[in-house]
Design a protein around this motif. Structure first.
Motif, PDB file in Angstrom:
ATOM      1  N   LYS A  18       0.800  -1.200   0.012  1.00 29.31           N
ATOM      2  CA  LYS A  18       0.014   0.061   0.150  1.00 29.31           C
ATOM      3  C   LYS A  18       0.785   1.309  -0.007  1.00 29.31           C
ATOM      4  O   LYS A  18       0.510   2.204  -0.699  1.00 29.31           O
ATOM      5  CB  LYS A  18      -1.051   0.045   1.338  1.00 29.31           C
ATOM      6  CG  LYS A  18      -1.768  -1.148   1.276  1.00 29.31           C
ATOM      7  CD  LYS A  18      -2.860  -1.233   2.542  1.00 29.31           C
ATOM      8  CE  LYS A  18      -2.058  -1.115   3.934  1.00 29.31           C
ATOM      9  NZ  LYS A  18      -1.697  -2.643   4.019  1.00 29.31           N
ATOM     10  N   ASP A  37      -0.381   4.954   8.936  1.00 29.18           N
ATOM     11  CA  ASP A  37       0.681   4.609  10.030  1.00 29.18           C
ATOM     12  C   ASP A  37       1.948   5.574  10.363  1.00 29.18           C
ATOM     13  O   ASP A  37       2.100   5.894  11.477  1.00 29.18           O
ATOM     14  CB  ASP A  37       1.470   3.152   9.558  1.00 29.18           C
ATOM     15  CG  ASP A  37       0.336   2.044   9.598  1.00 29.18           C
ATOM     16  OD1 ASP A  37      -0.732   2.338  10.209  1.00 29.18           O
ATOM     17  OD2 ASP A  37       0.612   0.865   9.105  1.00 29.18           O
ATOM     18  N   ARG A  61      -6.468   1.706  17.638  1.00 28.07           N
ATOM     19  CA  ARG A  61      -7.445   1.728  16.733  1.00 28.07           C
ATOM     20  C   ARG A  61      -8.226   3.241  16.774  1.00 28.07           C
ATOM     21  O   ARG A  61      -8.955   3.458  15.789  1.00 28.07           O
ATOM     22  CB  ARG A  61      -8.489   0.546  16.870  1.00 28.07           C
ATOM     23  CG  ARG A  61      -7.879  -0.879  16.583  1.00 28.07           C
ATOM     24  CD  ARG A  61      -7.301  -1.084  15.430  1.00 28.07           C
ATOM     25  NE  ARG A  61      -6.686  -2.401  15.016  1.00 28.07           N
ATOM     26  CZ  ARG A  61      -5.927  -2.634  14.141  1.00 28.07           C
ATOM     27  NH1 ARG A  61      -5.756  -1.795  13.102  1.00 28.07           N
ATOM     28  NH2 ARG A  61      -5.380  -3.673  14.063  1.00 28.07           N
ATOM     29  N   GLY A  83      -3.326  -2.064   7.723  1.00 30.38           N
ATOM     30  CA  GLY A  83      -4.178  -3.159   7.256  1.00 30.38           C
ATOM     31  C   GLY A  83      -5.410  -3.455   8.016  1.00 30.38           C
ATOM     32  O   GLY A  83      -6.101  -4.107   7.541  1.00 30.38           O
ATOM     33  N   ARG A 121       5.697  -4.789  13.173  1.00 30.28           N
ATOM     34  CA  ARG A 121       4.261  -5.199  12.985  1.00 30.28           C
ATOM     35  C   ARG A 121       3.679  -6.076  14.291  1.00 30.28           C
ATOM     36  O   ARG A 121       3.816  -7.140  14.042  1.00 30.28           O
ATOM     37  CB  ARG A 121       3.927  -5.736  11.631  1.00 30.28           C
ATOM     38  CG  ARG A 121       4.055  -4.756  10.410  1.00 30.28           C
ATOM     39  CD  ARG A 121       3.678  -5.362   9.274  1.00 30.28           C
ATOM     40  NE  ARG A 121       3.546  -4.647   8.175  1.00 30.28           N
ATOM     41  CZ  ARG A 121       4.638  -4.538   7.225  1.00 30.28           C
ATOM     42  NH1 ARG A 121       5.831  -4.924   7.310  1.00 30.28           N
ATOM     43  NH2 ARG A 121       4.524  -3.349   6.245  1.00 30.28           N
ATOM     44  N   ARG A 140      -9.886 -11.999   8.321  1.00 27.49           N
ATOM     45  CA  ARG A 140     -10.396 -10.468   7.536  1.00 27.49           C
ATOM     46  C   ARG A 140     -10.836 -10.499   6.526  1.00 27.49           C
ATOM     47  O   ARG A 140     -11.279  -9.594   5.841  1.00 27.49           O
ATOM     48  CB  ARG A 140      -9.124  -9.537   7.887  1.00 27.49           C
ATOM     49  CG  ARG A 140      -8.797  -9.203   9.079  1.00 27.49           C
ATOM     50  CD  ARG A 140      -7.843  -8.047   9.007  1.00 27.49           C
ATOM     51  NE  ARG A 140      -7.246  -7.646  10.255  1.00 27.49           N
ATOM     52  CZ  ARG A 140      -6.064  -6.910  10.776  1.00 27.49           C
ATOM     53  NH1 ARG A 140      -5.588  -6.620   9.491  1.00 27.49           N
ATOM     54  NH2 ARG A 140      -5.829  -6.744  11.620  1.00 27.49           N
TER      55      ARG A 140
HETATM   56  C1  S3P Z   1      -1.924  -3.445  11.245  1.00 27.28           C
HETATM   57  C2  S3P Z   1      -1.293  -3.251   9.890  1.00 27.28           C
HETATM   58  C3  S3P Z   1      -0.154  -2.179  10.187  1.00 27.28           C
HETATM   59  C4  S3P Z   1      -0.360  -1.404  11.423  1.00 27.28           C
HETATM   60  C5  S3P Z   1      -0.735  -2.169  12.496  1.00 27.28           C
HETATM   61  C6  S3P Z   1      -1.715  -3.055  12.541  1.00 27.28           C
HETATM   62  C7  S3P Z   1      -3.199  -4.560  11.111  1.00 27.28           C
HETATM   63  O1  S3P Z   1      -0.130  -1.504   8.850  1.00 27.28           O
HETATM   64  O2  S3P Z   1      -1.530  -0.351  11.175  1.00 27.28           O
HETATM   65  O3  S3P Z   1       0.555  -2.743  12.745  1.00 27.28           O
HETATM   66  O4  S3P Z   1      -4.035  -4.558  11.961  1.00 27.28           O
HETATM   67  O5  S3P Z   1      -3.260  -4.890   9.741  1.00 27.28           O
HETATM   68  P1  S3P Z   1       0.255  -2.049   7.304  1.00 27.28           P
HETATM   69  O6  S3P Z   1      -0.800  -2.524   6.855  1.00 27.28           O
HETATM   70  O7  S3P Z   1       0.952  -0.815   6.829  1.00 27.28           O
HETATM   71  O8  S3P Z   1       1.582  -2.919   7.918  1.00 27.28           O
END
Ligand code: S3P
Length: 172
Positions: A18, A37, A61, A83, A121, A140
């Motif tokens: 992304k 992020d 969140r 994500g 992550r 998901r």
């Molecule tokens: C998450 C994805 C991460 C980040 C966090 C949680 C998720 O972003 O927001 O670690 O819940 O899938 P990326 O998709 O950019 O890695």
């Protein structure tokens, strides 16, 4: 070539590209780019693993949802989401009203390749990363699949994915 109206919002599991694709799209379209992020990290002056460890996932969140609502007020920005943005329907409702959602996907093996060497992550921290990716992705999947515009990225470089995104957006 006419430019797609509104924001372009990239959605997808971790490691689907992304941020890289978002940057390529922004460069091509001469638009602003925001990586959610990175924006949360810059504003809080903390990295995401620390936010998860010290304040818990729910706090992250809430930050993510507040930022989604704020960014939905922008125009013609390329936004790459985290994500987990799909976990709250109100995030998607706000972002969808501001432009077009595009969901990137990749095989679990390719995702593993992309995330294996980064310990940034928290949801994939530790061993058995492939199993963690598969389990979380399965859980998901309906949320990602619900997004109408889907681009599968295996075998494509970031520029190729960006070109695919543009091709689909022009056809809308
Ligand atoms: C998450 C994805 C991460 C980040 C966090 C949680 C998720 O972003 O927001 O670690 O819940 O899938 P990326 O998709 O950019 O890695």
């Amino acid at each position: 070539m006419p430019k797609p109206p509104g924001n372009i919002v990239l959605i997808g599991f971790m490691g689907t590209g992304k941020s890289t694709v978002g940057r390529a799209l922004a460069k091509h379209l001469h638009r602003d780019f925001i990586d959610m992020d990175a924006e949360i990290e810059a504003r809080t002056q903390r990295c995401i693993p620390d936010i998860f460890a010290e304040d818990g996932e729910a706090t992250f969140r809430d930050m993510e949802s507040a930022l989604a609502l704020e960014l939905a007020g922008r125009k013609k920005t390329i936004i790459s989401t985290g994500g987990g943005i799909v976990l709250r329907p109100e995030n998607l409702e706000a972002l969808e009203a501001s432009g077009t959602l595009v969901c990137l996907s990749a095989s679990a093996e390719l995702i593993l390749e992309r995330v294996a060497h980064h310990e940034n992550r928290p949801l994939l921290a530790g061993d058995s990363k492939l199993e963690k990716i598969r389990a979380l992705y399965e859980a998901r999947k309906p949320l990602y699949d619900a997004i109408p515009l889907q681009i599968h990225t295996d075998g494509l470089p970031a520029d190729g994915v960006a070109a695919e995104v543009l091709r689909h957006l022009m056809a809308i």
